[in-house]
Design an enzyme around this catalytic site. Structure first.
Site, short mmCIF file in Angstrom:
data_model
loop_
_atom_site.label_atom_id
_atom_site.label_comp_id
_atom_site.label_asym_id
_atom_site.label_seq_id
_atom_site.Cartn_x
_atom_site.Cartn_y
_atom_site.Cartn_z
N TYR A 57 0.84 -1.21 0.00
CA TYR A 57 0.00 0.00 0.00
C TYR A 57 0.88 1.27 0.00
O TYR A 57 0.63 2.21 -0.75
CB TYR A 57 -0.89 -0.05 1.25
CG TYR A 57 -1.93 1.03 1.38
CD1 TYR A 57 -3.15 0.96 0.70
CD2 TYR A 57 -1.72 2.13 2.23
CE1 TYR A 57 -4.12 1.94 0.85
CE2 TYR A 57 -2.69 3.11 2.39
CZ TYR A 57 -3.89 3.01 1.70
OH TYR A 57 -4.84 3.99 1.85
N LYS A 66 0.99 4.10 -2.85
CA LYS A 66 0.61 5.48 -2.52
C LYS A 66 1.78 6.44 -2.70
O LYS A 66 1.59 7.61 -3.06
CB LYS A 66 0.06 5.55 -1.10
CG LYS A 66 -1.27 4.80 -0.91
CD LYS A 66 -2.39 5.38 -1.76
CE LYS A 66 -3.76 4.82 -1.38
NZ LYS A 66 -4.82 5.36 -2.27
P1 NAD Z 1 -13.38 2.19 1.04
O1 NAD Z 1 -12.87 0.79 1.05
O2 NAD Z 1 -14.54 2.53 1.88
O3 NAD Z 1 -13.68 2.65 -0.45
C1 NAD Z 1 -12.84 2.32 -1.51
C2 NAD Z 1 -13.64 2.40 -2.78
O4 NAD Z 1 -12.80 2.01 -3.88
C3 NAD Z 1 -14.84 1.46 -2.77
O5 NAD Z 1 -15.95 2.14 -3.30
C4 NAD Z 1 -14.41 0.33 -3.69
O6 NAD Z 1 -15.48 -0.31 -4.34
C5 NAD Z 1 -13.52 1.09 -4.67
N1 NAD Z 1 -12.63 0.21 -5.41
C6 NAD Z 1 -11.80 -0.72 -4.92
N2 NAD Z 1 -11.16 -1.35 -5.92
C7 NAD Z 1 -11.62 -0.80 -7.07
C8 NAD Z 1 -11.35 -1.02 -8.44
N3 NAD Z 1 -10.47 -1.95 -8.85
N4 NAD Z 1 -11.99 -0.26 -9.36
C9 NAD Z 1 -12.89 0.67 -8.98
N5 NAD Z 1 -13.18 0.92 -7.70
C10 NAD Z 1 -12.55 0.20 -6.76
O7 NAD Z 1 -12.11 3.07 1.41
P2 NAD Z 1 -11.96 4.62 1.78
O8 NAD Z 1 -11.48 4.67 3.17
O9 NAD Z 1 -13.16 5.40 1.36
O10 NAD Z 1 -10.72 4.98 0.84
C11 NAD Z 1 -10.81 5.78 -0.33
C12 NAD Z 1 -9.41 6.14 -0.77
O11 NAD Z 1 -8.77 6.87 0.28
C13 NAD Z 1 -8.51 4.93 -1.04
O12 NAD Z 1 -7.65 5.21 -2.12
C14 NAD Z 1 -7.71 4.81 0.24
O13 NAD Z 1 -6.49 4.16 0.02
C15 NAD Z 1 -7.55 6.26 0.60
N6 NAD Z 1 -7.24 6.49 2.01
C16 NAD Z 1 -8.11 6.12 2.99
C17 NAD Z 1 -7.78 6.38 4.32
C18 NAD Z 1 -8.69 6.03 5.45
O14 NAD Z 1 -8.26 6.21 6.62
N7 NAD Z 1 -9.89 5.56 5.22
C19 NAD Z 1 -6.56 6.99 4.62
C20 NAD Z 1 -5.70 7.33 3.60
C21 NAD Z 1 -6.05 7.09 2.29
#
Ligand code: NAD
Length: 249
Positions: free
Chosen positions: A156, A160
């Site tokens: 990851y 990133k």
């Molecule tokens: P989440 O798991 O709730 O949502 C992720 C979304 O991405 C989902 O809708 C899923 O269906 C979609 N997805 C996954 N694989 C896919 C693919 N191959 N094609 C299309 N869509 C796909 O996660 P989140 O927490 O909402 O995270 C959203 C973004 O933010 C991600 O990139 C995650 O890495 C990043 N992020 C999240 C956090 C956190 O604390 N939640 C922190 C830093 C970064």
């Protein structure tokens, strides 16, 4: 309505941060292509919220790891709304494991979705963005893990951090066309992704956050709408952490 008349694609917008971004862009007046990978019902919930915000939207199934699917997303923007102004590469997954135990597939799946997925969508959007000659915005959702690393998250963190290198290179490549490219690095945000973490992790991380609380998807979405707006027109190639002060660069 600082995004009135603008058209956005948000990947992974069926839930979590992506849904909040889609709704916030809509609240600011943008039409939104809502990408989902598996759950159409969840994407339709996002669409409902976009429409309740007074904007237009369309839900489109696509796996960002596949170039042809990303081309489908861009086509949906052009067919439904006539153009594309804003691309938000938000789709992401985790497959946590320490490297000693990490399976090659766990490495590859995360790279394919989180890094190659963003490349695919940028590549697919590039031709219309350049042809329109009206500038544009690319916003990549990275993570503080991409800045600082994380135990069990080599895949990851690599994806990133790779996104940050891609952001800066693209910002240089596209600046002459008035297309800005920025990355945001969320910290610990309350979504289903973080809900899957082990018991006690949330409490221990919260203690480390200077602002004293975990983030909300809306905290992230507000930043995205700002970066997408005209107010951020002189800002490109940057990485902005939205993490309550967790990682200070
Ligand atoms: P989440 O798991 O709730 O949502 C992720 C979304 O991405 C989902 O809708 C899923 O269906 C979609 N997805 C996954 N694989 C896919 C693919 N191959 N094609 C299309 N869509 C796909 O996660 P989140 O927490 O909402 O995270 C959203 C973004 O933010 C991600 O990139 C995650 O890495 C990043 N992020 C999240 C956090 C956190 O604390 N939640 C922190 C830093 C970064």
């Amino acid at each position: 309505m600082r995004l009135e008349g603008k058209v956005a694609i948000v990947t992974g917008a069926s839930r979590g941060i992506g849904r909040a971004i889609a709704v916030n862009l809509a609240q600011n007046g943008a039409s939104v292509v809502i990408n989902y990978s598996a759950s159409e019902n969840a994407a339709l919930e996002t669409l409902k919220a976009v429409e309740e915000a007074g904007s237009r939207g369309v839900a489109v199934q696509a796996n960002v790891a596949e170039m042809a699917d990303c081309e489908k997303l861009v086509k949906a923007a052009l067919d439904n709304f006539g153009k594309i102004d804003i691309l938000v590469n938000n789709a992401g997954i985790t497959r946590d494991n320490i490297v000693a135990r990490m399976k090659p597939a766990e490495w590859q799946d995360v790279i394919d979705t989180n890094l190659t997925g963003a490349f695919n969508c940028v590549k697919a959007a590039m031709r219309p963005l350049l042809k329109q000659k009206s500038g544009g915005r690319i916003i990549n959702v990275s993570s503080v893990i991409g800045l600082a690393g994380g135990v069990g998250q080599a895949n990851y963190a690599a994806a990133k951090a790779g996104l940050l290198g891609m952001t800066k290179s693209l910002a240089r490549e596209l600046a002459g066309r008035q297309i800005t490219v920025n990355a945001i690095a969320p910290g610990y945000i309350d979504t289903e992704m973080t809900a899957a973490l082990a018991d006690g992790v949330r409490e221990s991380i919260t203690e480390q956050i200077p602002l004293g609380r975990v983030g909300t998807p809306e905290d992230v979405a507000e930043l995205v709408s700002f970066l997408a707006s005209g107010s951020a027109g002189y800002l490109t190639g940057q990485v902005i952490a939205v993490d309550g002060g967790l990682v200070m660069q």
